[in-house]
Design a protein around this motif. Structure first.
Motif, short mmCIF file in Angstrom:
data_model
loop_
_atom_site.label_atom_id
_atom_site.label_comp_id
_atom_site.label_asym_id
_atom_site.label_seq_id
_atom_site.Cartn_x
_atom_site.Cartn_y
_atom_site.Cartn_z
N GLU A 114 0.81 -1.14 -0.07
CA GLU A 114 -0.10 0.05 0.04
C GLU A 114 0.97 1.39 -0.02
O GLU A 114 0.73 2.31 -0.73
CB GLU A 114 -0.85 0.02 1.24
CG GLU A 114 -1.99 -1.13 1.24
CD GLU A 114 -1.58 -2.33 1.88
OE1 GLU A 114 -2.39 -3.57 1.46
OE2 GLU A 114 -0.44 -2.55 1.91
N GLU A 115 1.91 1.19 0.54
CA GLU A 115 2.85 2.41 1.03
C GLU A 115 3.56 2.66 -0.37
O GLU A 115 3.80 3.62 -0.89
CB GLU A 115 3.66 2.36 2.11
CG GLU A 115 3.25 2.35 3.22
CD GLU A 115 4.46 1.95 4.42
OE1 GLU A 115 5.55 1.85 4.17
OE2 GLU A 115 3.86 2.17 5.84
N THR A 158 1.09 4.03 -2.92
CA THR A 158 0.97 5.30 -2.53
C THR A 158 1.93 6.51 -3.17
O THR A 158 1.76 7.46 -3.78
CB THR A 158 0.82 5.76 -1.14
OG1 THR A 158 -0.66 5.13 -0.69
CG2 THR A 158 0.46 7.15 -0.72
N GLN A 193 2.25 9.08 -6.12
CA GLN A 193 2.69 10.51 -6.07
C GLN A 193 3.76 11.10 -6.77
O GLN A 193 4.33 12.03 -6.73
CB GLN A 193 3.00 10.67 -4.45
CG GLN A 193 2.17 10.50 -3.30
CD GLN A 193 2.71 10.33 -1.99
OE1 GLN A 193 3.96 10.38 -1.88
NE2 GLN A 193 2.00 10.53 -0.97
N ASP A 212 -5.22 -2.25 -8.04
CA ASP A 212 -4.85 -0.95 -8.31
C ASP A 212 -4.77 -0.36 -9.77
O ASP A 212 -4.11 -1.06 -10.46
CB ASP A 212 -3.32 -0.56 -7.72
CG ASP A 212 -3.16 0.84 -7.38
OD1 ASP A 212 -3.18 1.68 -8.14
OD2 ASP A 212 -2.88 1.11 -6.12
#
Length: 373
Positions: free
Chosen positions: A270-271, A274, A278, A319
């Protein structure tokens, strides 16, 4: 219990509809109105149907509306996931009555809590347990186990909470999620597709003609068993492909590629996603490589099944950042195949298991109603 064949047919239609008038029951069951009236009377007498109000038609006429009665019963669905257990108790019309989400270690407590919350006067008709494992032919009772050792210990710990005497059916978790995509998710309106789950492990739910393909051993779609690697210098190892594509390998690649200047390396997928979202270059490169790997796996699926549609699910597969790379690699290696992201999310497996449990529960009731001579 002695009920006519027409009563059994009307019960199945009523369960699918949730509630219906006699004219609708007659139309959906293909029976005459007098036959349906007799069938409804039988079901009411047995507690399997109940009057629930009236409906007004376009010309002002009113008609009685019927729903399932308390004797129709309930079903239980359990998603015994790798980290979380999700439990749902439903009526035979599919309406949600109780649910719980907990850690896998507390699965038995979640099952007990959900069972307590179900109506006391409604018999439990069937239980469906979704496991990340191959599932063999159905057996009865809580003493059954998955076909291999993957989910066995977790199933045994949970099974102590299952009530005796209730039919228990095991189903592969990916197959359950594919059912959810078929009826409520990204594959609605498509009767043939592949549901490709990419997360800690890999798996494929195969839907052909609106039905899940399970295979002779209950192992259809076990992509982890595809031979890998496959070259001159290395012999394939069992489940090596899952080890290569799974989430743990993805994080290992991130650790190997992560420069100190980028700060702490992500500890979870998940990190990682993310940071990729970004615009962090290293995270983006790792995710792009993962997308290419998933695209190659999708190309293998397309080569064998030609499903027309592949739905990507799982903790990393769902995702949307993967879509461009998966589509590009699949287009490079195979013929045109639509690729979309799952829309049912983490609840897909328990949603599909509940749908399967309802179908099994209706079948249990109708098979128990002997036809009159």
């Amino acid at each position: 219990m002695n009920l006519s064949e027409s009563a059994r047919a009307v019960f199945a239609v009523l369960a699918a509809a949730g509630s219906a008038t006699r004219p609708r029951l007659a139309a959906d069951a293909g029976l005459s109105k007098p036959t349906v009236s007799g069938a409804v009377a039988e079901l009411e007498a047995a507690g399997l149907a109940a009057h629930s109000g009236t409906a007004t038609g376009g010309i002002g006429r009113t008609a009685a509306v019927y729903r399932l009665g308390p004797a129709a019963g309930t079903v239980l669905a359990v998603d015994l996931g790798p980290a979380h257990t999700r439990v749902r108790g439903c009526a035979l019309d599919g309406s949600l009555l109780a649910q719980a989400t907990t850690s896998r270690a507390d699965a038995a407590e979640a099952v007990r809590g959900t069972l307590v919350a179900l109506p006391a006067d409604a018999p439990l008709r069937t239980i469906v347990v979704a496991v990340g494992d191959v599932t063999a032919q159905d057996r009865q009772g809580a003493g059954m186990r998955p076909a291999t050792a993957k989910a066995g210990p977790a199933f045994d710990a949970m099974a102590v909470a299952l009530p005796p005497g209730v039919p228990v059916h095991l189903e592969n978790n990916v197959n359950c999620a594919a059912l959810a995509e078929l009826h409520e998710g990204a594959a609605r309106g498509r009767d043939t597709f592949g549901y490709l789950r990419i997360g800690v492990g890999v798996g494929l739910g195969i839907v052909v003609g609106g039905r899940v393909l399970r295979g002779a051993n209950g192992a259809a779609g076990e992509l982890a068993r595809l031979p890998y690697p496959w070259d001159d210098d290395r012999a394939p190892r069992r489940e090596a492909l899952e080890e290569y594509v799974g989430a743990r390998a993805l994080l290992r690649r991130a650790v190997a590629a992560w420069p100190p200047a980028d700060g702490p390396c992500p500890r979870t997928t998940e990190e990682l996603f993310t940071l990729a979202g970004q615009g962090r270059a290293t995270a983006r490169a790792v995710v792009d490589r993962h997308a290419a790997d998933v695209g190659r796996l999708a190309a293998a699926v397309a080569a064998v099944l030609d499903p027309g549609l592949i739905v990507l699910g799982g903790s990393t597969g769902a995702d949307p950042q993967l879509l461009p790379g998966v589509r590009s690699e699949l287009e490079r290696l195979s013929w045109p195949t639509e690729v979309v992201s799952s829309t049912v999310g983490d609840l897909g497996t328990v949603t599909g298991a509940a749908r399967l449990a309802v179908a099994r529960g209706v079948q249990t009731v109708t098979e128990a109603l002997r036809v009159k001579d």
